[in-house]
Design an enzyme around this catalytic site. Structure first.
Site, PDB file in Angstrom:
ATOM      1  N   PHE A   1       6.049  36.306  -9.268  1.00 60.54           N
ATOM      2  CA  PHE A   1       6.816  36.864 -10.382  1.00 60.54           C
ATOM      3  C   PHE A   1       6.072  38.022 -11.031  1.00 60.54           C
ATOM      4  O   PHE A   1       4.880  37.930 -11.330  1.00 60.54           O
ATOM      5  CB  PHE A   1       7.045  35.747 -11.416  1.00 60.54           C
ATOM      6  CG  PHE A   1       7.889  36.155 -12.584  1.00 60.54           C
ATOM      7  CD1 PHE A   1       9.271  36.162 -12.477  1.00 60.54           C
ATOM      8  CD2 PHE A   1       7.317  36.520 -13.792  1.00 60.54           C
ATOM      9  CE1 PHE A   1      10.063  36.526 -13.557  1.00 60.54           C
ATOM     10  CE2 PHE A   1       8.102  36.883 -14.875  1.00 60.54           C
ATOM     11  CZ  PHE A   1       9.479  36.882 -14.761  1.00 60.54           C
TER      12      PHE A   1
ATOM     13  N   ASP B   1      30.914  18.716   9.030  1.00 56.08           N
ATOM     14  CA  ASP B   1      29.587  19.291   8.755  1.00 56.08           C
ATOM     15  C   ASP B   1      29.336  20.502   9.649  1.00 56.08           C
ATOM     16  O   ASP B   1      30.275  21.114  10.184  1.00 56.08           O
ATOM     17  CB  ASP B   1      28.527  18.179   8.908  1.00 56.08           C
ATOM     18  CG  ASP B   1      27.324  18.390   8.002  1.00 56.08           C
ATOM     19  OD1 ASP B   1      26.475  19.227   8.353  1.00 56.08           O
ATOM     20  OD2 ASP B   1      27.231  17.736   6.942  1.00 56.08           O
TER      21      ASP B   1
ATOM     22  N   ASP C   1      24.808  23.959   1.734  1.00 60.50           N
ATOM     23  CA  ASP C   1      23.477  23.604   2.223  1.00 60.50           C
ATOM     24  C   ASP C   1      22.537  24.802   2.116  1.00 60.50           C
ATOM     25  O   ASP C   1      22.971  25.953   1.955  1.00 60.50           O
ATOM     26  CB  ASP C   1      23.609  23.148   3.683  1.00 60.50           C
ATOM     27  CG  ASP C   1      22.511  22.181   4.104  1.00 60.50           C
ATOM     28  OD1 ASP C   1      21.489  22.085   3.399  1.00 60.50           O
ATOM     29  OD2 ASP C   1      22.678  21.522   5.142  1.00 60.50           O
ATOM     30  N   MET C   2      21.237  24.566   2.248  1.00 61.46           N
ATOM     31  CA  MET C   2      20.228  25.629   2.134  1.00 61.46           C
ATOM     32  C   MET C   2      18.981  25.107   2.835  1.00 61.46           C
ATOM     33  O   MET C   2      18.262  24.283   2.283  1.00 61.46           O
ATOM     34  CB  MET C   2      19.975  25.844   0.642  1.00 61.46           C
ATOM     35  CG  MET C   2      19.316  27.114   0.239  1.00 61.46           C
ATOM     36  SD  MET C   2      17.542  27.106   0.615  1.00 61.46           S
ATOM     37  CE  MET C   2      17.082  28.656  -0.064  1.00 61.46           C
TER      38      MET C   2
ATOM     39  N   CYS D   1      23.009  20.753  -1.480  1.00 59.48           N
ATOM     40  CA  CYS D   1      22.189  20.190  -0.411  1.00 59.48           C
ATOM     41  C   CYS D   1      21.145  21.230  -0.048  1.00 59.48           C
ATOM     42  O   CYS D   1      21.420  22.427  -0.069  1.00 59.48           O
ATOM     43  CB  CYS D   1      23.076  19.888   0.800  1.00 59.48           C
ATOM     44  SG  CYS D   1      22.182  19.245   2.233  1.00 59.48           S
ATOM     45  N   SER D   2      19.960  20.776   0.269  1.00 61.98           N
ATOM     46  CA  SER D   2      18.963  21.690   0.827  1.00 61.98           C
ATOM     47  C   SER D   2      18.117  20.841   1.769  1.00 61.98           C
ATOM     48  O   SER D   2      17.123  20.264   1.362  1.00 61.98           O
ATOM     49  CB  SER D   2      18.127  22.309  -0.285  1.00 61.98           C
ATOM     50  OG  SER D   2      17.071  23.062   0.272  1.00 61.98           O
ATOM     51  N   GLY D   3      18.593  20.714   3.011  1.00 59.67           N
ATOM     52  CA  GLY D   3      17.920  19.815   3.948  1.00 59.67           C
ATOM     53  C   GLY D   3      17.754  18.455   3.284  1.00 59.67           C
ATOM     54  O   GLY D   3      16.666  17.909   3.232  1.00 59.67           O
ATOM     55  N   GLY D   4      18.849  17.949   2.711  1.00 59.72           N
ATOM     56  CA  GLY D   4      18.771  16.774   1.839  1.00 59.72           C
ATOM     57  C   GLY D   4      18.472  17.246   0.434  1.00 59.72           C
ATOM     58  O   GLY D   4      19.121  18.140  -0.090  1.00 59.72           O
TER      59      GLY D   4
ATOM     60  N   ASP E   1      17.839  19.553  -8.787  1.00 68.35           N
ATOM     61  CA  ASP E   1      17.302  19.884 -10.105  1.00 68.35           C
ATOM     62  C   ASP E   1      18.455  20.071 -11.084  1.00 68.35           C
ATOM     63  O   ASP E   1      19.618  20.155 -10.681  1.00 68.35           O
ATOM     64  CB  ASP E   1      16.438  21.152 -10.012  1.00 68.35           C
ATOM     65  CG  ASP E   1      17.192  22.301  -9.362  1.00 68.35           C
ATOM     66  OD1 ASP E   1      18.162  22.778  -9.956  1.00 68.35           O
ATOM     67  OD2 ASP E   1      16.822  22.707  -8.233  1.00 68.35           O
TER      68      ASP E   1
ATOM     69  N   GLU F   1      31.880  -5.408  10.957  1.00 68.97           N
ATOM     70  CA  GLU F   1      31.388  -4.307  10.111  1.00 68.97           C
ATOM     71  C   GLU F   1      32.550  -3.523   9.505  1.00 68.97           C
ATOM     72  O   GLU F   1      32.492  -3.068   8.364  1.00 68.97           O
ATOM     73  CB  GLU F   1      30.483  -3.374  10.935  1.00 68.97           C
ATOM     74  CG  GLU F   1      29.116  -3.991  11.237  1.00 68.97           C
ATOM     75  CD  GLU F   1      28.304  -3.175  12.234  1.00 68.97           C
ATOM     76  OE1 GLU F   1      27.060  -3.304  12.219  1.00 68.97           O
ATOM     77  OE2 GLU F   1      28.892  -2.418  13.040  1.00 68.97           O
TER      78      GLU F   1
HETATM   79  C1  GLA Z   1      20.845  19.820   6.642  1.00 66.45           C
HETATM   80  C2  GLA Z   1      21.610  18.800   5.828  1.00 66.45           C
HETATM   81  C3  GLA Z   1      22.253  17.800   6.738  1.00 66.45           C
HETATM   82  C4  GLA Z   1      23.185  18.501   7.692  1.00 66.45           C
HETATM   83  C5  GLA Z   1      22.431  19.562   8.462  1.00 66.45           C
HETATM   84  C6  GLA Z   1      23.387  20.408   9.281  1.00 66.45           C
HETATM   85  O1  GLA Z   1      19.744  19.265   7.269  1.00 66.45           O
HETATM   86  O2  GLA Z   1      20.780  18.186   4.899  1.00 66.45           O
HETATM   87  O3  GLA Z   1      22.948  16.837   5.987  1.00 66.45           O
HETATM   88  O4  GLA Z   1      24.239  19.075   6.960  1.00 66.45           O
HETATM   89  O5  GLA Z   1      21.709  20.430   7.604  1.00 66.45           O
HETATM   90  O6  GLA Z   1      22.726  21.381  10.003  1.00 66.45           O
END
Ligand code: GLA
Length: 745
Positions: A289, A375, A487-488, A535-538, A543, A623
């Site tokens: 920054f 997805d 997602d990110m 979402c960002s890779g989960g 935040d 199930e």
């Molecule tokens: C990230 C998300 C997952 C899925 C993948 C798809 O990892 O967290 O839930 O959406 O990308 O590429």
């Protein structure tokens, strides 16, 4: 906001020159001293509003210098006094909240009190997420204006109090009324000084697939940092800490919640100084920054949320949960029942056809799901994670028609339709990159760092933001789409923007975040009924900043129920269950191969916004039957889960065998206590579990649920459940779960 003459919760005492901000159970106080310095005198338990400057000491400390206007008073030093907004330049050698570089190469400011105003309602932050108030009496605001002693720089400090949640929000604004350009090297949202130091810090470190582990660190005489240099709030650290007394537990003791309403790189530093006093400074990560502020310009920091409880971490979390659900999340979906969704990611990954999708949808309808989410992999050239990002054009060959057609077919089968996108990213193997390579963050002449073979689009650029808005509009308007997973999937690096001059490259990281916010705001404004999941890779961007725009966030790419009990436990310190997206996934689990009964997977996914993420056609008859019943259980009790009060009963880190949590309906008509067995040990006594938060004078009917069914246990007095407790048998098989419903009689 309306100007107030008399405020109810914020009191200015003109004899002591103190500002006292009261909430229902806390008090925050500052004092303008005889030098017009703004000192911090108190934050903690509610007090009677005396002048608390008596708790600190003016002391002659060797090598702690004295400011020019007190040059002969050896007991007056900014290196030792508790300050409201410590700056570089006053002889304070501790961490600072503001560091300004002047044209002539010198650094520093010395801000002193100038004026103040009270307002009803909450202050606004243009272009940035923030807590907000509905009616003016929900919150009150104090703005204190400070002026630099040696220049025409102005600093405004903002405070809003939400008395009901013991919440105080802060932000600061630097206004350049000089005739020169200055550079801001560091500008935190707030600082908090304590003249005593018996604190430890609960923070939430982690990594991809293992976010927000609750860790407690004792403060030594050094600087302890919870920090992300990744351009996002990150999996590695969360922009939230609890400063707590050494004896604090869930039920007793002092706890200060400190959480940034910000989604970019951040820095929360705690310094124990040479005298053992503690200073916390929280704000944008200053390592990436450097902001150029020309004459006439101003800069506003992100917001910081503070909350205090003298009744332990449990009450602190519940206050924060209520504040987030009531006064932060902007989406229309806040406090509404979240649809039970099935997502195809772990069911098919990239390998799907229209027939496969519709097979899942048909089964989902049979089992009473509400929403199907398509997805990654439906667009561009995207059968692997190495290409296609940026080309948000449906792959009609794979989808067997247009996206609109597919949405229609899903709707006709009785489910709503949702979609995944990753608007901030681009693959080099994409038409977008081939047309606009300059849109990716990259340093000229250097090969950029790749992650997941992708590059980051330069969201600090307006044209890139506009492109994202157009891409989102095209997709969202191409059919009946009621949900978007944004997602990110990587951290930021190579922070160079092709459209900014050299002396503004230090702005890219923060401008990126503001750009992302602008695009999210577009969604809020134009698609008010769209349910957007962050979402960002989960949970790499979980935040308060994101929650303003997205009412729920995919909590982790780790879907193993046992790991999830730890991840969700950590997440619950700051974030309400309504925001914690959690799914039942297949076994053996795709991340760690663990095999856990479906009842345990479901009970754990109920600790949040509930859904599934597997091929429903692979479920056994039993199930499927269980799933149907569990969905109707969710439909009956969703308010208890998503809007109720949350209690951490048995900490998964403390007990090796068992973890438990409880959710209590706001009116205390019912409560659900979930117990997950993480390990077995033959011959252990049953466990006594004390319930919390029930109507103490009432009697409840208790029903036990597990994978096999349910059993009415009888009537229990709340007072007994909360004191003597309920006897919970040890598990007879590993990774089992049981849950109890208490219904008020
Ligand atoms: C990230 C998300 C997952 C899925 C993948 C798809 O990892 O967290 O839930 O959406 O990308 O590429």
């Amino acid at each position: 906001m309306q100007l107030l003459n008399n405020s109810k919760y914020i009191i200015y005492n003109d004899k002591d020159n103190t500002f006292t901000i009261n909430s229902n159970k806390s008090t925050y106080q500052m004092k303008v001293d005889e030098n017009k310095s703004l000192l911090h005198t108190w934050y903690g338990e509610k007090t009677v509003g005396s002048d608390y400057s008596y708790i600190f000491t003016h002391m002659d400390v060797g090598f702690s210098g004295n400011p020019g206007d007190r040059s002969t008073d050896k007991t007056y030093s900014f290196d030792t006094l508790p300050q409201e907004f410590p700056q570089y330049g006053t002889g304070d050698f501790r961490i600072n909240a503001l560091d300004v570089l002047w044209e002539n190469g010198t650094r520093g400011t010395d801000f002193r009190y100038s004026s103040h105003e009270f307002y009803s309602g909450k202050y606004n932050l243009e272009g940035q997420p923030h807590f907000w108030s509905r009616e003016d009496n929900e919150a009150e605001t104090l703005v204190i204006t400070l002026k630099d002693r040696f220049s025409e720089l102005k600093l405004e400090l903002y405070y809003s109090v939400f008395p009901e949640f013991d919440l105080i929000t802060r932000s600061a604004k630097l206004i350049n009324e000089t005739s020169e350009t200055v550079f801001i090297k560091n500008f935190a949202s707030a600082a908090l000084d304590f003249v005593y130091s018996d604190f430890e810090v609960l923070h939430l470190p982690g990594q991809h697939t293992g976010e927000r582990n609750a860790e407690i660190t004792e403060l030594g005489r050094n600087i302890f940092q919870v920090r992300s240099t990744r351009g996002t709030s990150s999996h590695q650290h969360n922009p939230s800490i609890i400063l707590q007394g050494k004896d604090t537990t869930e039920l007793v003791g002092e706890a200060y919640g400190i959480s940034l309403v910000y989604s970019g790189g951040f820095n929360i530093s705690c310094e124990k100084d040479q005298l053992g006093q503690i200073r916390v400074v929280a704000g944008i990560d200053d390592s990436n920054f450097n902001w150029k502020l020309k004459a006439g310009e101003s800069f506003e920091t992100p917001e910081l949320a503070l909350s205090y409880s003298s009744n332990g971490r449990g009450e602190l979390s519940r206050n924060l949960h209520n504040a987030v659900n009531n006064n932060l999340i902007k989406s229309n979906w806040v406090n509404k029942r979240r649809p039970v969704l099935v997502n195809n990611w772990e069911a098919t990954y990239f390998d799907f056809t229209k027939d496969k999708i519709l097979e899942i949808v048909r089964k989902a309808k049979e089992l009473n799901f509400d929403l199907f989410v398509l997805d990654d992999g439906w667009f561009g050239k995207r059968d692997l994670d190495i290409s296609g990002l940026g080309d948000w054009i449906p792959n009609e060959a794979k989808l067997g028609g247009t996206l609109g057609d597919l949405a229609k077919e899903v709707n006709e089968l009785g489910l709503d339709f949702g979609i995944w996108m990753e608007p901030e990213m681009v693959n080099e193997d994409s038409d977008l990159y081939r047309t606009h390579p300059e849109w990716a963050l990259a340093i000229p002449g250097k090969s950029p760092v790749r992650a997941r073979t992708q590059l980051v689009l330069d969201f600090s650029r307006k044209d890139v933001q506009d492109f994202a808005i157009e891409a989102l509009d095209n997709v969202l308007q191409s059919g009946n789409i009621s949900y978007l997973k944004w997602d990110m999937n990587r951290s930021l690096f190579d922070l160079y923007s092709a459209v900014l001059p050299a002396d503004r490259q230090g702005e890219v990281s923060h401008r990126y975040v503001l750009g992302v916010y602008r695009v999210f705001q577009h969604l809020l404004d134009n698609y008010p009924d769209l349910l957007v999941e962050g979402c960002s890779g989960g949970g790499g961007r979980f935040d308060l900043g994101m929650l303003y725009y997205t009412p729920q966030i995919w909590t982790s790419d780790n879907t193993d129920a046992i790991d999830r009990t730890r991840i969700q436990h950590g997440t619950s310190f700051f974030y309400p269950l309504s925001t914690i997206s959690a799914h039942v996934s297949a076994v053996p689990n795709h991340q760690n191969q663990r095999v856990v009964p479906i009842s345990t997977r479901a009970a754990t996914a109920l600790q949040g916004a509930f859904g599934y993420e597997l091929d429903l056609n692979t479920l056994t008859e039993a199930e499927q039957e269980f799933t149907k019943k569990f969905i109707s259980f969710y439909n009956e009790y969703w308010e208890t889960v998503q809007k109720g009060d949350y209690y951490r009963i048995i900490d998964p880190y403390e007990d090796k065998y068992i973890t438990a949590w409880e959710m209590v309906d706001k009116s205390k008509n019912n409560a659900i206590l979930v117990v997950v067995y993480k390990d077995l040990m033959t011959g252990r006594l049953p466990k006594l579990i004390r319930w919390q938060g029930l109507d103490r004078n009432a009697t409840y009917k208790l029903t036990l649920y597990n994978g096999e069914g349910r059993q009415v246990l009888g009537e229990y007095k709340a007072a007994d459940l909360e004191t003597a407790g309920l006897k919970i048998e040890q598990a007879s098989r590993n990774y089992d779960a049981v849950w109890y419903v208490a219904e008020k009689m």
